[in-house]
Design a protein around this motif. Sequence first.
Motif, PDB file in Angstrom:
ATOM      1  N   THR A 111      46.406  34.926  63.701  1.00  0.00           N
ATOM      2  CA  THR A 111      45.317  34.745  62.736  1.00  0.00           C
ATOM      3  C   THR A 111      45.758  33.773  61.653  1.00  0.00           C
ATOM      4  O   THR A 111      46.886  33.857  61.156  1.00  0.00           O
ATOM      5  N   PHE A 112      44.896  32.846  61.246  1.00  0.00           N
ATOM      6  CA  PHE A 112      45.226  31.944  60.155  1.00  0.00           C
ATOM      7  C   PHE A 112      45.378  32.736  58.863  1.00  0.00           C
ATOM      8  O   PHE A 112      44.669  33.716  58.634  1.00  0.00           O
ATOM      9  N   SER A 113      46.280  32.288  57.994  1.00  0.00           N
ATOM     10  CA  SER A 113      46.521  33.028  56.754  1.00  0.00           C
ATOM     11  C   SER A 113      45.261  33.189  55.911  1.00  0.00           C
ATOM     12  O   SER A 113      45.014  34.286  55.387  1.00  0.00           O
ATOM     13  N   PRO A 114      44.397  32.156  55.748  1.00  0.00           N
ATOM     14  CA  PRO A 114      43.167  32.397  54.982  1.00  0.00           C
ATOM     15  C   PRO A 114      42.274  33.454  55.620  1.00  0.00           C
ATOM     16  O   PRO A 114      41.620  34.227  54.916  1.00  0.00           O
ATOM     17  N   ALA A 115      42.256  33.506  56.964  1.00  0.00           N
ATOM     18  CA  ALA A 115      41.442  34.507  57.640  1.00  0.00           C
ATOM     19  C   ALA A 115      42.001  35.903  57.401  1.00  0.00           C
ATOM     20  O   ALA A 115      41.255  36.861  57.155  1.00  0.00           O
ATOM     21  N   ALA A 116      43.330  36.030  57.448  1.00  0.00           N
ATOM     22  CA  ALA A 116      43.963  37.327  57.190  1.00  0.00           C
ATOM     23  C   ALA A 116      43.720  37.769  55.753  1.00  0.00           C
ATOM     24  O   ALA A 116      43.416  38.942  55.496  1.00  0.00           O
ATOM     25  N   VAL A 117      43.845  36.837  54.822  1.00  0.00           N
ATOM     26  CA  VAL A 117      43.601  37.166  53.414  1.00  0.00           C
ATOM     27  C   VAL A 117      42.139  37.532  53.200  1.00  0.00           C
ATOM     28  O   VAL A 117      41.814  38.472  52.466  1.00  0.00           O
ATOM     29  N   ALA A 118      41.238  36.806  53.862  1.00  0.00           N
ATOM     30  CA  ALA A 118      39.813  37.105  53.744  1.00  0.00           C
ATOM     31  C   ALA A 118      39.484  38.506  54.257  1.00  0.00           C
ATOM     32  O   ALA A 118      38.616  39.192  53.710  1.00  0.00           O
ATOM     33  N   LEU A 119      40.190  38.948  55.302  1.00  0.00           N
ATOM     34  CA  LEU A 119      39.963  40.279  55.854  1.00  0.00           C
ATOM     35  C   LEU A 119      40.471  41.379  54.928  1.00  0.00           C
ATOM     36  O   LEU A 119      39.862  42.446  54.817  1.00  0.00           O
ATOM     37  N   LEU A 120      41.602  41.112  54.255  1.00  0.00           N
ATOM     38  CA  LEU A 120      42.255  42.157  53.474  1.00  0.00           C
ATOM     39  C   LEU A 120      41.913  42.132  51.988  1.00  0.00           C
ATOM     40  O   LEU A 120      42.040  43.154  51.310  1.00  0.00           O
ATOM     41  N   ALA A 121      41.494  40.974  51.468  1.00  0.00           N
ATOM     42  CA  ALA A 121      41.233  40.855  50.032  1.00  0.00           C
ATOM     43  C   ALA A 121      40.174  41.837  49.523  1.00  0.00           C
ATOM     44  O   ALA A 121      40.371  42.445  48.460  1.00  0.00           O
ATOM     45  N   PRO A 122      39.056  42.031  50.219  1.00  0.00           N
ATOM     46  CA  PRO A 122      38.066  42.998  49.706  1.00  0.00           C
ATOM     47  C   PRO A 122      38.638  44.403  49.547  1.00  0.00           C
ATOM     48  O   PRO A 122      38.450  45.052  48.510  1.00  0.00           O
ATOM     49  N   ALA A 123      39.368  44.887  50.562  1.00  0.00           N
ATOM     50  CA  ALA A 123      39.969  46.218  50.483  1.00  0.00           C
ATOM     51  C   ALA A 123      41.073  46.254  49.430  1.00  0.00           C
ATOM     52  O   ALA A 123      41.207  47.230  48.671  1.00  0.00           O
ATOM     53  N   GLY A 124      41.866  45.172  49.366  1.00  0.00           N
ATOM     54  CA  GLY A 124      42.970  45.128  48.409  1.00  0.00           C
ATOM     55  C   GLY A 124      42.501  45.137  46.967  1.00  0.00           C
ATOM     56  O   GLY A 124      43.029  45.884  46.132  1.00  0.00           O
ATOM     57  N   MET A 125      41.510  44.333  46.660  1.00  0.00           N
ATOM     58  CA  MET A 125      41.019  44.282  45.291  1.00  0.00           C
ATOM     59  C   MET A 125      40.243  45.546  44.917  1.00  0.00           C
ATOM     60  O   MET A 125      40.257  45.980  43.758  1.00  0.00           O
ATOM     61  N   ALA A 126      39.578  46.167  45.886  1.00  0.00           N
ATOM     62  CA  ALA A 126      38.911  47.446  45.639  1.00  0.00           C
ATOM     63  C   ALA A 126      39.949  48.526  45.333  1.00  0.00           C
ATOM     64  O   ALA A 126      39.773  49.349  44.423  1.00  0.00           O
ATOM     65  N   PHE A 127      41.031  48.512  46.091  1.00  0.00           N
ATOM     66  CA  PHE A 127      42.117  49.465  45.842  1.00  0.00           C
ATOM     67  C   PHE A 127      42.700  49.259  44.451  1.00  0.00           C
ATOM     68  O   PHE A 127      42.943  50.224  43.699  1.00  0.00           O
ATOM     69  N   ALA A 128      42.965  48.001  44.074  1.00  0.00           N
ATOM     70  CA  ALA A 128      43.542  47.710  42.767  1.00  0.00           C
ATOM     71  C   ALA A 128      42.626  48.188  41.639  1.00  0.00           C
ATOM     72  O   ALA A 128      43.087  48.764  40.645  1.00  0.00           O
ATOM     73  N   HIS A 129      41.326  47.982  41.807  1.00  0.00           N
ATOM     74  CA  HIS A 129      40.359  48.371  40.782  1.00  0.00           C
ATOM     75  C   HIS A 129      40.294  49.883  40.618  1.00  0.00           C
ATOM     76  O   HIS A 129      40.287  50.401  39.491  1.00  0.00           O
ATOM     77  N   ARG A 130      40.279  50.590  41.727  1.00  0.00           N
ATOM     78  CA  ARG A 130      40.103  52.047  41.668  1.00  0.00           C
ATOM     79  C   ARG A 130      41.390  52.795  41.342  1.00  0.00           C
ATOM     80  O   ARG A 130      41.360  53.857  40.740  1.00  0.00           O
ATOM     81  N   SER A 131      42.525  52.252  41.738  1.00  0.00           N
ATOM     82  CA  SER A 131      43.799  52.930  41.473  1.00  0.00           C
ATOM     83  C   SER A 131      44.458  52.447  40.192  1.00  0.00           C
ATOM     84  O   SER A 131      45.467  52.998  39.767  1.00  0.00           O
ATOM     85  N   ARG A 132      43.899  51.389  39.584  1.00  0.00           N
ATOM     86  CA  ARG A 132      44.450  50.751  38.388  1.00  0.00           C
ATOM     87  C   ARG A 132      45.812  50.116  38.669  1.00  0.00           C
ATOM     88  O   ARG A 132      46.618  49.920  37.759  1.00  0.00           O
ATOM     89  N   PHE A 133      46.068  49.795  39.952  1.00  0.00           N
ATOM     90  CA  PHE A 133      47.293  49.076  40.305  1.00  0.00           C
ATOM     91  C   PHE A 133      47.080  47.602  39.984  1.00  0.00           C
ATOM     92  O   PHE A 133      45.962  47.090  40.068  1.00  0.00           O
ATOM     93  N   SER A 134      48.140  46.891  39.645  1.00  0.00           N
ATOM     94  CA  SER A 134      48.031  45.485  39.254  1.00  0.00           C
ATOM     95  C   SER A 134      47.363  44.650  40.340  1.00  0.00           C
ATOM     96  O   SER A 134      47.872  44.573  41.466  1.00  0.00           O
ATOM     97  N   PRO A 135      46.233  44.019  40.050  1.00  0.00           N
ATOM     98  CA  PRO A 135      45.578  43.179  41.055  1.00  0.00           C
ATOM     99  C   PRO A 135      46.424  41.963  41.414  1.00  0.00           C
ATOM    100  O   PRO A 135      46.329  41.443  42.535  1.00  0.00           O
TER     101      PRO A 135
END
Length: 420
Positions: A111-135
């Motif tokens: 998988t191209f790196s932008p595609a991998a980041v695009a797949l994971l960024a929504p879940a990652g940023m949602a996790f950061a927002h809800r857990s208050r972990f550093s985005p």
Amino acid sequence: MPLTEIIPLLVLIGMFIVATKWPLNIGVMGFVASFFVGYFVLGMDDKEIFKEFPVSIVMTIIGVTYFFSMAQNNGTIDLIVRKCISAVRGKVSVMPWIFFVLASILTALGTFSPAAVALLAPAGMAFAHRSRFSPIAVGALIINGAHAGGFSPISVSGVLVHGIATKNGYNISSTKLFLASYAINLILSILTVVVLAAMRKLHETGPVEAADDDVLVDDGKGVTSMQWLTLALIGAIIVAAIGFKLPISLVSLTAGLVMAFFNIKEHKSFINGISWSTVLLVGGMVTYVSLLTHAGVIDTLANGAVKLGSPLLVALVLCYVIGVASAFASSTALLTAFIPLAVPLLASSNLSPIAVMAALSISATIVDVSPFSTDGALIVANARGEHSKTIYNRLMGYAGIVVITGPLLAWGLLVALRTI
């Protein structure tokens, strides 16, 4: 330096400036520049201009993106992501590393790196927002993970670098390139978490919110027959490409065709999933860089760089130049332009070819946390709540630190210490 070398070099610089300021494909510019410079400046005909067109690399991009567009379309990639995230539900400190590992697995599989980041960024940023972990920490680990796996023996970038090295007479180890990239990105990620923790910025202030099951948790649905087929084909691709050393391009196309037979109605959409913009980018840039080599520009620049002093210093300068430029331009395009510059340096020194080429490759990609890059922009675009107002500036600051330290880290560990 004669005009036949100055003009092609100035055109190359102009191409990078234009591609930085406007969303134009630098590969298309590369093809057009190859025509005008080759035909009108160097007196070449079309057969000579396109003699070095990278057929094998282009076919790899087509094959890999053809197959993985199907894997993404039928939910297999999303399935892998959700299953892994669900396995560590509730363990806040572990979750960012799960994103790192997931991103590295996705890119290592092709998988191209932008595609991998695009797949994971929504879940990652949602996790950061809800857990208050550093985005910033979560975003950095997603991007670093994507680049950690981005130079595997069956990835497009790994095949690209190995192909350029082989073309210039250096049969470097694809496995060592992959391990070097993984190690440097892992070290950078550990340093990022440690420094943020020491600065007490690893966790944001405020209450921890409930997790969003849609984003972070496996929905419990069964694995479909198409997803089972896709998982089996991914395994077959790995075995064929690594175990039997079959060309990843043709193996991926074969696997994609098998999947297409089971989903005839959507076959046209799978063709559209091929990363044609990357095909143009790599094809155009490799063609133009080959033209620069024909004109003698690469040799002149490399010989000039060698005169700077010791080979170690020259290698460090090249790492920083490609790193700084890559923060604002295409990493793939810069790889095709800069790796050939290292060839005369390697020929006139006892530096390790795999160490120098790995350091250049890592320096070009490790800075893609910049919000000016596709990966960094995806993190900013998926920021949640109040994070969206500040993450751009924070990511800019973090990217600046990586630009300063990243190339030095890659050069120091790989070239100076010769760990590979």
